[in-house]
Scaffold this motif. Structure first.
Motif, PDB file in Angstrom:
ATOM      1  N   ARG A  39       0.871  -1.159   0.000  1.00  0.00           N
ATOM      2  CA  ARG A  39       0.000   0.000   0.000  1.00  0.00           C
ATOM      3  C   ARG A  39       0.915   1.218   0.000  1.00  0.00           C
ATOM      4  NH1 ARG A  39      -5.297   0.496   3.533  1.00  0.00           N
ATOM      5  NH2 ARG A  39      -6.682   0.699   1.769  1.00  0.00           N
ATOM      6  N   VAL A  99      -6.772  -4.886  -3.794  1.00  0.00           N
ATOM      7  CA  VAL A  99      -7.160  -3.482  -3.957  1.00  0.00           C
ATOM      8  C   VAL A  99      -8.622  -3.322  -3.538  1.00  0.00           C
ATOM      9  CG1 VAL A  99      -7.348  -1.597  -5.634  1.00  0.00           C
ATOM     10  CG2 VAL A  99      -5.555  -3.332  -5.922  1.00  0.00           C
ATOM     11  N   ASP A 121      -9.105   2.145  -1.953  1.00  0.00           N
ATOM     12  CA  ASP A 121      -7.864   2.435  -2.687  1.00  0.00           C
ATOM     13  C   ASP A 121      -8.165   3.032  -4.053  1.00  0.00           C
ATOM     14  OD1 ASP A 121      -5.841   1.136  -0.943  1.00  0.00           O
ATOM     15  OD2 ASP A 121      -6.893  -0.717  -1.504  1.00  0.00           O
TER      16      ASP A 121
END
Ligand code: COD
Length: 307
Positions: A5, A176, A243
């Motif tokens: 991340r 994700v 995200d």
């Protein structure tokens, strides 16, 4: 599952730098801001430039901004549309590893990319992915497609999402959190966006988009805030931890992105996916740092793919 991340652009830049230089062909490069970004990327050890444009103007601007051209290949082409074609030629002929838009209208540039003969098509839909570093936000936020496909239908939204997920996997994001963005959570034919968002979430439940959790329809507040979800009484696996936003139209993506930049002080990096190589698609008002970050995003993807 180990998933990266990114907390900000610096970590992307570090990764890209550690993989050495790649060659970027810049279409219509005679522009101060574009050359400033090239200078930054050069100094970071990210790229070796191939600059296509009016060479006299490029040399003059390079002098003004102290950009050294000793490592740089220059191709003289003062007409921006012809410069775009020559930049695409440079990629097709293997003289450059990826492509960047300079001072040229986006549609003219994209037509050169999409030309049927010796273009950069792959058979996939080309789509835009933007990354945002937002002050006070803990991670890079991604948005697709606020720059290429105008009003995609469901099948195209699926391809747009696949392009982004493929790319994010390449740069190390194995899982994700995706929100198919809408104005609210009720699925209704009066808001066709909500129907598509639900269909994409259903596809995910059935095993599509394996490196993602896809939820929708959801409004922006529930995508970024667990508190907002609680108030609304919505349960979400993503729980405010988005995200990637899949936006329903180019206008939603464009306004969301520009709001982040102009109201929240975000830095944006925009690239095109689905082509033979990643393409840096910045706009005239992007700062040199924003352009540097787009170069970073494109070059990292290109480097990982070709290792
Ligand atoms: N992916 C793959 N092929 C495409 C895509 C795509 N996203 N879009 C068009 N094509 C192919 C078509 O299949 C066709 O073969 C050819 O390209 C021409 O398509 P048309 O007829 O739609 O062509 P145009 O010239 O009218 O439009 C294509 C553009 C990409 C120029 C247009 O969609 C556009 O201007 N998009 C918005 C770009 C923009 O301004 N972004 C804003 C800021 S960065």
């Amino acid at each position: 599952m180990i998933t990266i991340r990114y907390t900000g652009f610096e970590s992307l830049l570090d990764q890209a730098k550690s993989r050495g230089r790649t060659k970027v062909a810049v279409a219509a490069a005679a522009d101060k801001e574009v050359l400033e970004a090239i200078k930054l990327a050069e100094m970071e050890g990210l790229i070796t430039p191939v600059l296509i444009g009016d060479v006299e103007v490029i040399k003059q601007l390079a002098l003004e901004i102290e950009l050294k051209l000793d490592r740089t290949e220059l191709i003289h082409e003062p007409n921006p549309i012809e410069a775009a074609h020559k930049a695409v030629d440079a990629v097709v002929d293997g003289q450059a590893h990826f492509l960047m838009k300079g001072l040229i209208n986006s549609s003219d540039f994209l037509r050169a990319v999409l030309r049927p003969e010796r273009g950069l098509r792959t058979g996939r839909l080309l789509s835009h992915l933007a990354a945002f570093q937002i002050p006070g936000f803990s991670r890079l936020l991604f948005v697709t497609d606020g720059g290429m496909n105008i009003a995609p239908e469901l099948g195209q939204k699926k391809e747009i999402l696949e392009n982004s997920l493929l790319y994010l996997k390449v740069i190390g994001m194995d899982l994700v959190n995706v929100i198919a963005l809408a104005a609210n959570e009720a699925v209704s034919p009066k808001m066709p966006t909500t129907i598509d968002a639900k269909a994409l979430a259903d596809m995910n439940q059935k095993g599509e988009f394996p490196n993602a959790i896809v939820e929708g329809p959801l409004a922006l507040d529930g995508a970024v805030s667990a508190v907002a979800l609680k108030h609304k009484g919505i349960s979400s696996r993503i729980n405010g931890d988005v995200d990637l936003f899949l936006v329903p139209t180019i206008e939603v993506g464009n306004v969301l992105g520009k709001s982040l930049v102009y109201f929240a002080g975000a830095t944006m990096a925009g690239i095109l996916l689905g082509s033979q190589v990643p393409i840096v698609l910045t706009s005239r008002n992007d700062t040199p740092r924003s352009k540097l970050m787009a170069i970073t995003l494109a070059s990292l993807g290109q480097k990982v793919l070709h290792l």
